[in-house]
Design an enzyme around this catalytic site. Structure first.
Site, PDB file in Angstrom:
ATOM      1  N   HIS A 121     -28.560   5.887  22.425  1.00 50.67           N
ATOM      2  CA  HIS A 121     -28.986   6.587  23.639  1.00 50.67           C
ATOM      3  C   HIS A 121     -27.837   6.890  24.587  1.00 50.67           C
ATOM      4  O   HIS A 121     -28.049   7.172  25.756  1.00 50.67           O
ATOM      5  CB  HIS A 121     -30.077   5.772  24.362  1.00 50.67           C
ATOM      6  CG  HIS A 121     -31.361   5.701  23.581  1.00 50.67           C
ATOM      7  ND1 HIS A 121     -32.267   4.677  23.723  1.00 50.67           N
ATOM      8  CD2 HIS A 121     -31.879   6.526  22.654  1.00 50.67           C
ATOM      9  CE1 HIS A 121     -33.295   4.880  22.895  1.00 50.67           C
ATOM     10  NE2 HIS A 121     -33.083   5.994  22.240  1.00 50.67           N
ATOM     11  N   CYS A 129     -18.853  17.354  32.217  1.00 47.69           N
ATOM     12  CA  CYS A 129     -19.324  18.570  32.877  1.00 47.69           C
ATOM     13  C   CYS A 129     -20.243  19.340  31.927  1.00 47.69           C
ATOM     14  O   CYS A 129     -19.895  19.562  30.771  1.00 47.69           O
ATOM     15  CB  CYS A 129     -18.106  19.418  33.255  1.00 47.69           C
ATOM     16  SG  CYS A 129     -18.524  21.099  33.777  1.00 47.69           S
ATOM     17  N   CYS A 153     -13.960  23.253  36.756  1.00 46.01           N
ATOM     18  CA  CYS A 153     -14.719  24.507  36.854  1.00 46.01           C
ATOM     19  C   CYS A 153     -15.825  24.461  37.909  1.00 46.01           C
ATOM     20  O   CYS A 153     -16.507  25.453  38.144  1.00 46.01           O
ATOM     21  CB  CYS A 153     -15.314  24.866  35.489  1.00 46.01           C
ATOM     22  SG  CYS A 153     -16.810  23.940  35.079  1.00 46.01           S
TER      23      CYS A 153
END
Ligand code: ZN
Length: 239
Positions: A121, A129, A153
């Site tokens: 998990h 990101c 970004c």
């Protein structure tokens, strides 16, 4: 020492390819609550149930609320590995244990010293990101308030945990299948084996040393070669 513990000791002593498969119960003994148990996080103060907050669609729509819950409940403070984690790490060093397959996301096996840990998990210790994939250091993600944004970004950063509605990582699953399939001994602990994919993974084991350690009985008890209904930390303290 009980008869069961003695049997477990003997089985471990005669093995050099053990795989351990662990569920939430392994972590609860370190004080980490179990999301799926009634005593866990279901009866808490949030407007939505945890399984909704921790879903992919909720994260997309309400990342702020997600992070509020996440930081409150999933970021663990000063939690230490317990005797099960520590003994499993030793068994790996002794050359008896090949892999730990875990449903937990807390990284306690690694803190205990285990090296080959398959995290079905994901983990709360990695962030990336969603737009460009750039990783963000854990400390940075945890100290920011609100939603952390990518330095490269500006995209939204998320923890590398498998959310509800998301499928498990194929590579991790196939590695887990391979280890379980090749194991000479499979020890399953701290899981009631009701939750996917635990039950399915057991079916890949072909050996004759299937051990189930869980406080409550499980639907697989009759298939096991040894069943121990005790706390997992206390069991591993004796083997
Ligand atoms: Zn980015």
């Amino acid at each position: 020492m009980t008869e069961e513990i003695e049997k477990l000791r003997d089985m471990i002593a005669g093995s050099n390819n053990i795989v351990f498969f662990g569920g939430a119960g392994v972590s609860t003994e370190s004080g980490i609550p179990d999301f799926r148990s009634v005593d866990g996080l279901y009866n808490q103060k949030y407007k939505y149930p945890p399984e909704q907050i921790l879903s992919a669609s909720f994260f997309r729509k309400y990342p702020e609320e997600f992070y509020e819950f996440y930081r409150d409940k999933l970021v663990i403070g000063d939690v230490k590995p317990n005797r099960a984690h520590l003994r499993l790490a030793e068994l790996e060093k002794e050359g008896r244990l090949r892999a730990v397959v875990t449903q937990n996301i807390d990284g306690l096996h690694q803190s205990a010293g285990s090296r080959n840990v398959l995290e079905l998990h994901g983990t709360i210790h990695r962030f990336y990101c969603v737009s460009c994939g750039e990783e963000m250091p854990e400390a940075e993600a945890n100290k920011s308030t609100g939603v952390p944004h990518c330095a490269k970004c500006g995209g939204i950063v998320r923890p590398d945990v498998v959310l509800y509605e998301e499928s498990l990582n194929d590579k991790v699953i196939s590695e887990a299948v391979r280890y379980i399939n090749e194991a000479d001994m499979l020890i399953i602990g701290g899981t009631s084996l009701n939750v996917y994919p635990a039950a399915g993974l057991i079916n890949y084991y072909r050996g004759k040393k299937l051990v189930l350690i869980n406080k409550q009985p499980t639907p697989y008890d009759r298939h096991a070669n040894l069943v121990i209904n005790e706390k997992i930390g206390e069991v591993f303290a004796q083997v």
